[in-house]
Design an enzyme around this catalytic site. Structure first.
Site, PDB file in Angstrom:
ATOM      1  N   CYS A   1      39.375  39.536  83.791  1.00 52.91           N
ATOM      2  CA  CYS A   1      40.788  39.656  84.157  1.00 52.91           C
ATOM      3  C   CYS A   1      41.152  41.128  84.321  1.00 52.91           C
ATOM      4  CB  CYS A   1      41.696  38.948  83.169  1.00 52.91           C
ATOM      5  SG  CYS A   1      41.209  39.235  81.490  1.00 52.91           S
TER       6      CYS A   1
ATOM      7  N   LYS B   1      39.837  24.573  72.171  1.00 55.04           N
ATOM      8  CA  LYS B   1      39.306  23.934  73.382  1.00 55.04           C
ATOM      9  C   LYS B   1      38.649  25.007  74.237  1.00 55.04           C
ATOM     10  CE  LYS B   1      41.035  22.784  77.510  1.00 55.04           C
ATOM     11  NZ  LYS B   1      39.785  22.973  78.242  1.00 55.04           N
TER      12      LYS B   1
ATOM     13  N   GLU C   1      45.474  37.187  92.932  1.00 56.59           N
ATOM     14  CA  GLU C   1      44.255  37.390  92.148  1.00 56.59           C
ATOM     15  C   GLU C   1      43.110  36.585  92.766  1.00 56.59           C
ATOM     16  OE1 GLU C   1      43.046  37.677  87.485  1.00 56.59           O
ATOM     17  OE2 GLU C   1      44.164  35.906  88.087  1.00 56.59           O
TER      18      GLU C   1
ATOM     19  N   GLU D   1      48.056  34.817  77.892  1.00 54.97           N
ATOM     20  CA  GLU D   1      47.385  35.945  78.561  1.00 54.97           C
ATOM     21  C   GLU D   1      46.906  35.467  79.917  1.00 54.97           C
ATOM     22  OE1 GLU D   1      47.033  38.983  77.363  1.00 54.97           O
ATOM     23  OE2 GLU D   1      47.909  38.540  75.413  1.00 54.97           O
TER      24      GLU D   1
END
Ligand SMILES: Cc1cc2nc3c(=O)[nH]c(=O)nc-3n(C[C@H](O)[C@H](O)[C@H](O)COP(=O)(O)OP(=O)(O)OC[C@H]3O[C@@H](n4cnc5c(N)ncnc54)[C@H](O)[C@@H]3O)c2cc1C
Length: 1011
Positions: free
Chosen positions: A794, A679, A890, A760
């Site tokens: 990231c 996906k 973040e 992750e």
């Protein structure tokens, strides 16, 4: 022997005679410098440490710091023994009066630098120039400090060049030509400029942008030079700048105002394989222009840099790899220049007596008067050769760098390397006393036929052909990272432009789901928009709902039986075919990323490269893991350790590495014998569809890889909970990751296995800058790490932690560097900051900026943004404290928080003080501090003295821990194990006490049962 060769030898011998008349060691300054050179030439390891120490020394502020560094650099017993020899001359006092050694060392290094740097400032340099003038030696002056990080610095340089020019013209008003002949070709005032000092945003992919920015800065200088009767030379720097420099030179000197001005010169570097083609092109250009120009022919000063850089990137090396090849090419170019003397004035920039004698002999043969060309040599080098040339009646000009030691360090290190190079002429003649006969040999006779290792394009393969990063590989299996596209080449730029045009033509196309090998269309189509221009629809993806998700699980489950029993070699080959197809479609795939997720060119290419690498690396790793391996050698019993696939794998990928991460997780699933439902992110459906096409073309069997685009909240959640899904590989936000982790822990009715989750997630990555760091490097890399791809990696830097000693120095350069960034539509080459992915991200990041304004000080925010598209201004906050939201959460956008700390203890505490542990970086030149940070920084990937982004498959296995992830390493050699269940099969092989003698280390696969 040819007549030319005998003429060369004759002239060479004459030069040597004259050189020997004034005996002077190459390392003319006795003491510190001489010892440094002698030691460096004797011991390569020590040379490295010595040069590193010389590099850091000017940045150290106290005596204590200097001594500490000295001890750290030479802690090794072997080194310290050698060092005492060096200190003997450099610092006689340190052992008796330790506190005095720091300043003395610094003084010694700056004295050494003065050997190569002609003056600290324009006034200072005049003394040297006057002295040389009396010796009949001319000058070209260069301002030290190439590669500025901001436009503020670039503008300062432009102003300083202008000042320097005025000063030189004023001071030399009454000087006359030393030869009194053909003086119109050789103005007294000669200025050498480096383009990297005049524009901070030069991007090899975009020479047109550089030319557009550099011409307005150069025009006033050129205009004034013309008025003053001076000469301007464009120096040549690294290969990445070569085409831009050539383009700039031709553009500006074709302009009406400068078209008939003959006093412009450029450098040709003979160590470059394409230098002859470039020189021919320049000569042709000059004929069309109708005015002569000048060329300084050199071999090239960046040999070590070019070879290292190409090796790192897997590029064809632009420089020759054998020294005699450069020497021979120097002679070829000498001939080309002299044969075109009617349009080009030559300056031969060499200290090599063979190269010099060859130019003299050839000029004589071609009947060119010695007053019509010149020899150029560097200040502080080869003094006796300069004197000899003057005595022989040749024109000699000295290249005189001006400036302070700190900005001049790159230049100084190049000179030190050159003087100690094993290959160099100066070392051979003056340090090793090689005979004149040997030194004057024809370089063509010295070129060796191609041998292993020489000419190796990437240079990555070690002698045994294996990638040094992957040591444990099956025999015959080689893994090499795919080279990045080098956008310095015009051909690459054109291919990328072409791909962008082609992909644009396909805008609006629709892409199906692929389930069990069939294309499946649904009633719902999801548009995917271009974040740079949200009214442009890149394409539509069919939207899967629950029925399609169910169908995909069924297809994957059905395919699993056969695929899991397919030999691993066949599965590995499938990945390699996919890699080859991506290689073939490379520019097209990159172009799709530029449009769909707003990636700048080089970032998009890096993503496709990573996808290719994943395929090839995992194929190799599967070969390593695929064969059952004997656990221990014991008589009478065989135990084989091996792996089976887990089953149906659901891959959920993010949009920020839209092909690489999707491909990495899916290819790992497929190669391990699992079947996969992939996906893509809702924001990067078209990239996902492209990857599916690649695998279809590669021949993936029906049902082994299924493509399901749709909403995470619908099909994602459904499949995570599905009893027939065995493994979930997720990369994305912490919020979603934690939900998956939790949900997958619940055993559903009918579920037969524990679900495995590879998770992750994000980061709050920190970079610490030590008090002795190279500020220019720290700023350059921090800016790239924080704002490259708009901070949406990231791995991106989001907290810059500065030790207070260095705080002002870093900030002074950081803010202007951020202000110089090119923000815009990444369809244009050379853009570094594009749009963020979508409106939701845009709003969220703007909200964070508001939070930042309320918590900390807004130190910088960009202003000029494109009018449409999701562009967020690069933003920097200062006075940030560790407990603030902008320092803990973040943000995933171009927002950088700067934190000031007392010392390294506090820096580590702050860096480690968040929930995350993904990437982290450290800039320092203290070996002890570097070792400490390597050990103590909590991050899955720790980067020292470089950017904290840009992990390369196999080289930097990537992934974090704490709330950054479950501790897996994509692109690492243990990654595939997450997709496998281990088994051990043990057989008692004894029959009545009789056991076979030999047990093979590997055996054939135990294929799992038919399902
Ligand atoms: C006045 C002046 C101006 C200069 N301006 C520039 C400039 O604008 N840009 C620039 O790049 N350099 C410039 N240089 C530096 C110059 O490139 C080096 O000083 C020069 O290469 C040294 O060459 P040489 O002929 O003096 O010595 P040599 O000892 O004969 O040659 C050394 C050179 O050979 C080449 N080389 C070394 N090892 C190998 C190998 N294994 N394979 C292939 N080639 C090898 C390298 O270029 C090395 O520098 C300039 C030099 C002078 C004198």
């Amino acid at each position: 022997m040819t007549s030319l060769q005998s003429e060369i030898e004759q002239r060479g011998r004459r030069i040597f005679e004259l050189v020997d008349k004034y005996p002077e060691s190459l390392f003319s300054k006795a003491g510190f410098y001489q010892r440094l050179m002698t030691l460096s030439m004797r011991d390569e390891q020590l040379k490295l440490q010595l040069f590193r120490f010389v590099d850091v020394l000017p940045s150290l502020h106290t005596s204590g710091e200097i001594i500490e560094h000295l001890q750290e650099y030479f802690a090794d017993a072997h080194d310290s023994r050698k060092l005492s020899e060096f200190l003997e001359a450099g610092v006689r006092l340190p052992r008796t009066v330790p506190w005095i050694s720091g300043p003395i060392l610094r003084w010694n290094v700056s004295e050494m630098a003065r050997q190569f740097i002609a003056g600290r400032n324009p006034n200072d340099v005049m003394r040297t120039l006057r002295k040389r003038w009396t010796q009949k030696i001319g000058f070209t002056v260069d301002l030290l400090g190439e590669t500025v990080v901001s436009e503020t610095e670039a503008d300062e340089y432009a102003a300083r060049y202008l000042d320097l020019l005025e000063g030189l013209a004023r001071e030399t008003k009454n000087w006359t030509d030393p030869l009194g002949k053909n003086s119109e070709l050789f103005p007294v005032v000669n200025l050498s400029v480096k383009i990297s000092a005049l524009y901070s945003q030069i991007n090899p992919a975009d020479p047109a942008d550089a030319v557009a920015h550099l011409t307005p800065k150069l025009r006033p200088l050129l205009r004034r030079a013309r008025e003053l009767g001076a000469f301007i030379n464009f120096d040549m720097e690294s290969y990445a700048h070569k085409n831009t420099t050539l383009e700039l030179f031709k553009t500006v000197f074709t302009e009406e105002e400068f078209k008939d001005w003959p006093h412009a010169g450029i450098v040709a570097q003979a160590y470059l394989r394409d230098s002859e083609a470039d020189l021919r092109d320049l000569i042709e250009w000059s004929r069309a222009r109708g005015t002569r120009f000048a060329v300084r022919l050199v071999k090239g000063a960046y040999w070590d840099y070019e070879t290292t850089k190409s090796r790192q990137n897997g590029w064809d090396c632009p420089v020759y790899l054998q020294k005699p090849e450069s020497d021979a090419n120097f002679e070829t170019l000498t001939r080309l220049l002299l044969e075109n003397e009617s349009v080009v004035t030559s300056a031969f920039g060499s200290h090599n007596v063979r190269s010099i004698a060859h130019s003299q002999a050839l000029a004589e043969k071609l009947g060119i008067d010695r007053s019509r060309f010149e020899f150029q040599l560097l200040y502080g080098m080869a003094g006796p050769i300069k004197r000899a040339l003057v005595e022989m009646g040749y024109r000699v000009r000295e290249y005189c760098p001006v400036g302070e030691l700190l900005p001049g360090m790159a230049y100084l290190v190049r000179r030190l390397l050159e003087n100690t190079s094993n290959e160099g002429f100066l070392r051979a003649k003056f340090a090793e006393n090689v005979s004149a006969k040997e030194l004057l040999r024809d370089p063509r006779d010295l070129i060796k036929p191609a041998v292993a290792g020489i000419g190796d394009p990437g240079g990555i393969a070690s002698a045994d052909g294996k990638n040094s990063t992957s040591l444990d590989i099956a025999p015959g299996d080689v893994y090499r990272n795919s080279p990045l596209v080098n956008f310095a080449y015009k051909d690459s730029q054109e291919k990328m432009q072409g791909a962008l045009r082609e992909v644009r033509k396909r805008f609006g196309e629709k892409y199906p789901l692929v389930i069990g090998g069939e294309k499946v269309w649904t009633d719902q189509l999801t548009p995917s928009v271009n974040p740079s221009a949200p009214d442009e629809i890149v394409g539509y993806g069919s939207e899967a709902g629950i029925p399609e998700a169910e169908r995909a699980v069924k297809a994957a489950r059905e395919a699993f039986g056969k695929w899991s029993r397919t030999p691993f070699e066949e599965r590995a080959r499938l990945l390699e075919r996919a890699a080859d197809i991506m290689e073939r479609r490379r520019y097209e795939l990159s172009a799709v990323e530029v449009f769909e997720v707003g990636k700048p060119w080089n970032e998009a290419d890096g993503d496709i490269r990573e996808a290719i690498d994943f395929c090839r690396f995992y194929a190799q790793q599967m070969r390593r893991l695929g064969r059952p391996k004997l656990t221990q050698r014991v008589p009478g019993e065989d135990s084989y350790h091996h792996y089976w696939p887990r089953g149906v794998t659901f891959v959920i990928a993010p949009w920020n590495f839209p092909i690489a991460i999707l491909c990495g997780m899916a290819s790992a699933g497929v190669v391990t014998g699992n079947t996969v439902i992939m996906k893509p992110s809702e924001q990067s459906i078209i990239c996902g569809a492209m990857l599916m096409q690649v695998f279809e073309e590669a021949g993936v069997p029906s049902g082994v890889l299924n493509f399901l685009s749709g909403h995470g909240s619908v099909i994602g959640a459904h499949l995570v909970d599905h009893k027939d899904v065995n493994l979930i590989a997720f990369t994305g936000s912490r919020e979603v990751g934690l939900k998956i982790w939790e949900s997958a822990g619940i055993t559903r009715p009918g579920q037969r296995e524990l679900k495995r989750v590879i998770c992750e997630m994000g980061g709050k990555n920190a970079m610490i800058v030590d008090s002795d760091a190279d500020v220019g490097e720290a700023v350059g890399y921090s800016i790239y790490s924080a704002f490259g791809f708009q901070g949406q990696k990231c791995s991106a830097l989001s907290r810059l932690i500065l030790l207070q000693d260095n705080y002002d120095r870093v900030m002074e350069r950081l803010i202007p560097a951020a202000a110089s960034l090119r923000v815009g539509n990444p369809e244009e080459p050379g853009i570094m900051v594009g749009p963020v992915i979508d409106e939701a991200a845009y709003r969220r990041i703007l909200d964070y900026i508001e939070v930042g304004k309320s918590e900390a000080t807004l130190a910088y925010q960009a202003k000029d943004l494109p009018p449409q598209g999701y562009f967020i201004p690069p933003t920097i906050f200062t006075d940030v404290k560790p407990n603030m939201r902008i320092a803990r959460e973040e943000i995933f956008g171009p927002v950088l928080s700067v934190l000031k700390v007392r010392d390294l203890d506090e820096a580590l505490e702050v860096a480690n003080g968040t929930d995350y542990a993904l990437t982290g970086g450290f800039f320092s030149r203290s070996p002890a501090n570097i070792e400490r940070v390597k050990a103590q920084l909590e991050a899955g990937n720790v980067y020292i003295n470089r950017s904290c982004t840009g992990a390369i498959v196999g080289r930097h296995p990537f992934g974090g821990f704490k709330m950054s992830g479950s501790g897996t390493k994509a692109g690492g050699e243990d990654y595939l194990l997450n997709f496998l269940v281990p088994r051990v099969v043990t057989e008692n092989t004894t029959r009545h006490g009789f056991a076979p003698e030999e047990t093979p280390e590997y055996r054939d696969e135990f294929l799992p049962p038919q399902q």
